[in-house]
Design a protein around this motif. Structure first.
Motif, PDB file in Angstrom:
ATOM      1  N   ARG A  76       0.823  -1.210   0.000  1.00  0.00           N
ATOM      2  CA  ARG A  76       0.000   0.000   0.000  1.00  0.00           C
ATOM      3  C   ARG A  76       0.862   1.266   0.000  1.00  0.00           C
ATOM      4  O   ARG A  76       0.695   2.157  -0.826  1.00  0.00           O
ATOM      5  CB  ARG A  76      -0.924  -0.014   1.216  1.00  0.00           C
ATOM      6  CG  ARG A  76      -1.960   1.086   1.262  1.00  0.00           C
ATOM      7  CD  ARG A  76      -2.838   0.955   2.492  1.00  0.00           C
ATOM      8  NE  ARG A  76      -3.365  -0.396   2.637  1.00  0.00           N
ATOM      9  CZ  ARG A  76      -3.017  -1.258   3.590  1.00  0.00           C
ATOM     10  NH1 ARG A  76      -2.131  -0.897   4.497  1.00  0.00           N
ATOM     11  NH2 ARG A  76      -3.537  -2.467   3.647  1.00  0.00           N
ATOM     12  N   PHE A  77       1.781   1.326   0.938  1.00  0.00           N
ATOM     13  CA  PHE A  77       2.617   2.512   1.030  1.00  0.00           C
ATOM     14  C   PHE A  77       3.712   2.526  -0.038  1.00  0.00           C
ATOM     15  O   PHE A  77       4.192   3.587  -0.438  1.00  0.00           O
ATOM     16  CB  PHE A  77       3.240   2.606   2.420  1.00  0.00           C
ATOM     17  CG  PHE A  77       2.250   2.892   3.511  1.00  0.00           C
ATOM     18  CD1 PHE A  77       1.094   3.611   3.246  1.00  0.00           C
ATOM     19  CD2 PHE A  77       2.469   2.433   4.797  1.00  0.00           C
ATOM     20  CE1 PHE A  77       0.171   3.879   4.248  1.00  0.00           C
ATOM     21  CE2 PHE A  77       1.550   2.699   5.808  1.00  0.00           C
ATOM     22  CZ  PHE A  77       0.400   3.417   5.528  1.00  0.00           C
ATOM     23  N   GLY A  78       4.109   1.344  -0.497  1.00  0.00           N
ATOM     24  CA  GLY A  78       5.113   1.279  -1.550  1.00  0.00           C
ATOM     25  C   GLY A  78       4.631   1.928  -2.830  1.00  0.00           C
ATOM     26  O   GLY A  78       5.402   2.581  -3.544  1.00  0.00           O
ATOM     27  N   ALA A  79       3.338   1.772  -3.138  1.00  0.00           N
ATOM     28  CA  ALA A  79       2.774   2.413  -4.325  1.00  0.00           C
ATOM     29  C   ALA A  79       2.855   3.930  -4.203  1.00  0.00           C
ATOM     30  O   ALA A  79       3.200   4.639  -5.156  1.00  0.00           O
ATOM     31  CB  ALA A  79       1.321   1.965  -4.515  1.00  0.00           C
ATOM     32  N   ALA A  80       2.554   4.451  -2.996  1.00  0.00           N
ATOM     33  CA  ALA A  80       2.627   5.896  -2.773  1.00  0.00           C
ATOM     34  C   ALA A  80       4.074   6.385  -2.908  1.00  0.00           C
ATOM     35  O   ALA A  80       4.335   7.442  -3.501  1.00  0.00           O
ATOM     36  CB  ALA A  80       2.080   6.234  -1.393  1.00  0.00           C
ATOM     37  N   SER A  81       5.023   5.623  -2.369  1.00  0.00           N
ATOM     38  CA  SER A  81       6.429   6.008  -2.453  1.00  0.00           C
ATOM     39  C   SER A  81       6.933   5.979  -3.893  1.00  0.00           C
ATOM     40  O   SER A  81       7.718   6.839  -4.304  1.00  0.00           O
ATOM     41  CB  SER A  81       7.281   5.073  -1.592  1.00  0.00           C
ATOM     42  OG  SER A  81       7.000   5.249  -0.225  1.00  0.00           O
ATOM     43  N   LEU A  82       6.464   4.998  -4.648  1.00  0.00           N
ATOM     44  CA  LEU A  82       6.876   4.892  -6.056  1.00  0.00           C
ATOM     45  C   LEU A  82       6.420   6.113  -6.845  1.00  0.00           C
ATOM     46  O   LEU A  82       7.206   6.737  -7.577  1.00  0.00           O
ATOM     47  CB  LEU A  82       6.284   3.619  -6.664  1.00  0.00           C
ATOM     48  CG  LEU A  82       6.615   3.345  -8.137  1.00  0.00           C
ATOM     49  CD1 LEU A  82       8.096   3.048  -8.293  1.00  0.00           C
ATOM     50  CD2 LEU A  82       5.795   2.173  -8.656  1.00  0.00           C
TER      51      LEU A  82
END
Length: 251
Positions: A76-82
């Protein structure tokens, strides 16, 4: 680069990798080192970003035990960071060097306040705990996105910003959250590095020296950082964050 300069850049990479593993702000060591040796700011920033990618990956590996049970959170947060890291990297290539200089120290100090208040905030979260919003919902996702934009643009103290957000909105152990922070920093630095390789000039000698040093530093930092009790880790984050703010205000 002369031998002494190469040794200094490599040593700065080790220190930066270790600090990034525990909290963040390693850029405040390597970036000024490159500037001191005559690198133009954008070239120094780009080369530094590439060099720190292996260090953030090694730090994430060092915290692998604390990542158990957090796959959904990482995705979930990895998508935002990407997304944020991509936007930040593109902004670096378009905006003036000092575009974020005024607001960044304020953001870092605010994150430090959140870290200090984490025990109290966690108690309040527990009192009104909603299983559907254990990860802070949309506001937290947007906060991670914003931290990714900043990380892709410059990156100094993005770990402090993330830990401040986590402490304010997520009810979990601080070391588990630090593990997530290392993964997200790896994603941000990685996507920014891809952009820089494609469209920007890179000093590969400097990047390689920082990469070698930060890899070692990341492993060492993770080994000892994950043993810190919550109070010590929280104190270390605050000291690094305040120091980063002072340096950035004075520069």
């Amino acid at each position: 680069m002369e031998a002494l300069e190469m040794a200094a850049v490599g040593a700065a990479g080790v220190a930066a990798g270790g600090i990034n593993a525990v909290v963040g702000s390693g850029t405040l060591i390597t970036f000024p080192t490159l500037l001191a040796f005559g690198f133009p700011p954008v070239l120094a920033n780009v080369s530094n970003n590439l060099g720190l990618v292996p260090g953030t990956v090694s730090a994430a590996y060092g915290y692998r035990r604390e990542m158990k049970g957090q796959l959904g959170r990482l995705v979930r947060f990895g998508a935002a960071s990407l997304i944020g890291g991509l936007i930040g990297a593109l902004l670096l290539l378009q905006l003036p060097d000092d575009a974020f200089q005024a607001v960044v120290p304020v953001l870092i100090l605010a994150a430090c306040v959140l870290v200090v208040l984490q025990p109290w905030l966690n108690r309040r979260l527990k009192e009104r705990e909603n299983p559907g919003r254990r990860d802070g919902g949309a506001p937290m996702w947007c906060g991670v996105l914003a931290a990714g934009v900043y990380g892709g643009y410059f990156g100094a103290a993005q770990g402090v910003l993330l830990m401040g957000l986590f402490g304010a909105f997520i009810l979990d152990d601080l070391q588990r959250l630090n593990a997530v922070k290392n993964v997200l920093a790896s994603i941000v630095n990685g996507v920014a590095a891809i952009v820089f390789i494609a469209v920007a000039d890179v000093d590969w000698t400097a990047a390689g020296l920082i990469a070698a040093g930060s890899t070692v530093g990341g492993l060492v930092g993770a080994r000892y950082g994950r043993r810190l009790p919550p109070v010590a880790l929280r104190g270390f984050i605050v000291v690094v964050g305040v120091t980063a703010s002072v340096i950035m205000i004075a520069s």
